[in-house]
Design a protein around this motif. Structure first.
Motif, PDB file in Angstrom:
ATOM      1  N   SER A 111      82.108  -1.328 -13.295  1.00  0.00           N
ATOM      2  CA  SER A 111      80.700  -0.939 -13.154  1.00  0.00           C
ATOM      3  C   SER A 111      80.157  -1.344 -11.782  1.00  0.00           C
ATOM      4  O   SER A 111      80.558  -2.367 -11.222  1.00  0.00           O
ATOM      5  CB  SER A 111      79.868  -1.634 -14.243  1.00  0.00           C
ATOM      6  OG  SER A 111      78.502  -1.650 -13.889  1.00  0.00           O
ATOM      7  N   GLU A 166      75.101   2.836 -21.806  1.00  0.00           N
ATOM      8  CA  GLU A 166      74.789   1.794 -20.823  1.00  0.00           C
ATOM      9  C   GLU A 166      74.176   2.433 -19.574  1.00  0.00           C
ATOM     10  O   GLU A 166      73.190   1.921 -19.029  1.00  0.00           O
ATOM     11  CB  GLU A 166      76.050   0.992 -20.444  1.00  0.00           C
ATOM     12  CG  GLU A 166      75.732  -0.165 -19.486  1.00  0.00           C
ATOM     13  CD  GLU A 166      76.964  -0.907 -18.972  1.00  0.00           C
ATOM     14  OE1 GLU A 166      78.036  -0.286 -18.854  1.00  0.00           O
ATOM     15  OE2 GLU A 166      76.838  -2.106 -18.663  1.00  0.00           O
ATOM     16  N   SER A 211      76.386  -6.233 -15.539  1.00  0.00           N
ATOM     17  CA  SER A 211      77.298  -5.526 -16.445  1.00  0.00           C
ATOM     18  C   SER A 211      78.611  -6.270 -16.572  1.00  0.00           C
ATOM     19  O   SER A 211      79.056  -6.942 -15.643  1.00  0.00           O
ATOM     20  CB  SER A 211      77.565  -4.117 -15.909  1.00  0.00           C
ATOM     21  OG  SER A 211      78.441  -3.433 -16.789  1.00  0.00           O
ATOM     22  N   GLY A 246      76.366  -5.255 -21.272  1.00  0.00           N
ATOM     23  CA  GLY A 246      75.703  -5.917 -20.160  1.00  0.00           C
ATOM     24  C   GLY A 246      74.338  -6.438 -20.562  1.00  0.00           C
ATOM     25  O   GLY A 246      73.969  -6.412 -21.739  1.00  0.00           O
ATOM     26  N   THR A 272      81.077  -4.283 -17.926  1.00  0.00           N
ATOM     27  CA  THR A 272      81.956  -3.108 -17.991  1.00  0.00           C
ATOM     28  C   THR A 272      82.889  -3.115 -16.782  1.00  0.00           C
ATOM     29  O   THR A 272      82.404  -3.141 -15.644  1.00  0.00           O
ATOM     30  CB  THR A 272      81.117  -1.819 -17.971  1.00  0.00           C
ATOM     31  OG1 THR A 272      80.256  -1.822 -19.102  1.00  0.00           O
ATOM     32  CG2 THR A 272      82.009  -0.579 -18.007  1.00  0.00           C
TER      33      THR A 272
END
Ligand code: ADP
Ligand code: MG
Length: 357
Positions: A167, A140, A162, A209, A164
């Protein structure tokens, strides 16, 4: 374990003749694999064994799997894509050669929702089914560096969103849901039984993402079923413009990323063998209230035209309001990008005539 696997596959072949992995599983070849190779293969077919109703039943875990297991997988690929002779994937992105304007079929088709995506995987990472959490996040981050350059380019602009945890680009849960409802962002993969057993949805939502351009018509998914799903989405009827937008973005992006995994015979390497070749799915969201009243029948009719029908929420969903369905050419391997556009256009004309008969 292996003996048991062989027995189970024989049962599946009997009970679920549609499972292409089971249909073409070659016991003799499997017995010739050494322990390490068997282990790799067991991971590839785990989802097709656990989910006996799978259509394909096998996922690649490494970019080289289509070469390393060619003898075993080739018959499965040929069966799905209905190819008998030599397979050599050709590419053709000459989007100006043939005009495909849906408005010419019927002015009512001047403003439909159009989407075309290609699946791509980079050659220097395992495929999503075999990635570690660190690798997902590392990939990513590499993709984000490429998107930073797209964002700085006025033809694209936009932003990276994103999911995550932690992030720098992380979006809220509400923003994620809003983007899913808008058909831009992919759904929660951890709810997908096929992807779960294959390991493709593991570590959700880490390393996942989406990039979206400033005019919202060029999008890139990161960390779904393939490393990247690159797509153009527009409202209108001009398929040429849609495909040109995707091609332009793809050309720019591929210069910014590590080399994509390809195979001489199968073209673009993808997690699922159903996406090999052009790796492309071009779809329209169409309201077909009469035909969609009987989805099974519609699927049969569409199949004759080389089209697949999905629900309005994507794969494994049902028809939406007013008979809203997703139609797309099913062939991806052994056909060029422009042949896919032409098939979508011709097939739509035929389905539309049936709906309005
Ligand atoms: P794919 O596997 O090709 O990426 P999915 O079936 O998983 O596609 O669907 C992904 C998302 O894209 C879903 O939200 C679906 O409704 C949406 N989608 C597909 N085709 C269109 C279209 N022509 N217009 C708008 N949204 C679409
Ligand atoms: Mg999908």
């Amino acid at each position: 374990m292996s003996e048991q696997t062989i027995e189970i596959i024989k049962q599946i072949r009997h009970q679920h003749p549609g499972n292409l992995m089971a249909r073409h599983f070659d016991e003799h070849l499997y017995r010739q694999f050494d322990a390490a190779k068997r282990q790799r293969f067991d991971q590839m077919i785990a989802s097709g064994i656990e989910n006996r109703d799978s259509q394909m039943g096998i996922y690649a875990m490494q970019p080289g799997d289509y070469d390393d297991f060619a003898e075993m997988i080739d018959p499965m690929i040929r069966d799905f894509h209905a190819i008998k002779g030599e397979i050599r994937q050709q590419h053709d992105w000459d989007t100006t050669a043939k005009i495909c304007d849906l408005g010419a079929i019927d002015p009512r088709l001047k403003d439909v929702s159009m989407r075309v995506r290609v699946a791509r995987n980079v050659a220097n990472f395992p495929l999503p089914g075999a990635m570690s959490r660190n690798e997902r996040v590392e990939f990513e981050n590499q993709a984000v560096a490429a998107f930073d350059q797209l964002i700085a380019n006025p033809t694209f602009g936009g932003s990276y969103l994103s999911i995550t945890p932690g992030s720098a680009h992380e979006i809220s849960a509400q923003e994620y849901e809003r983007r899913v409802a808008a058909h831009q962002m992919f759904k929660d993969m951890s709810a997908d039984k096929y992807l779960n057993v294959a390991g493709i949805s593991a570590d959700w939502p880490h390393g996942r993402g989406m990039y979206v351009s400033s005019d919202q018509d060029f999008l890139v998914w990161v960390g779904e079923e393939d490393h990247l799903r690159i797509m153009a989405m527009q409202h209108g009827g001009n398929l040429n413009a849609l495909f040109a937008r995707l091609h332009d973005g793809l050309e720019v992006l591929s210069q910014l990323l590590p080399a994509f995994a390809t195979s001489p015979a199968y073209g673009n390497v993808t997690s699922c063998p159903t996406n090999l070749g052009a790796g492309m799915r071009a779809s329209l969201h169409l309201q077909l209230p009469k035909l969609a009243a009987d989805m099974d029948n519609l699927k049969q009719q569409a199949k004759q035209l080389g089209l697949a029908v999905r629900g309005a929420g994507g794969e494994h969903s049902g028809a939406g309001a007013g008979g809203l369905v997703d139609i797309s050419p099913s062939a991806r391997l052994g056909v060029t990008e422009m042949q896919i556009m032409q098939r979508l256009y011709d097939g739509t004309a035929q389905l539309w005539a049936m709906e309005n008969r």
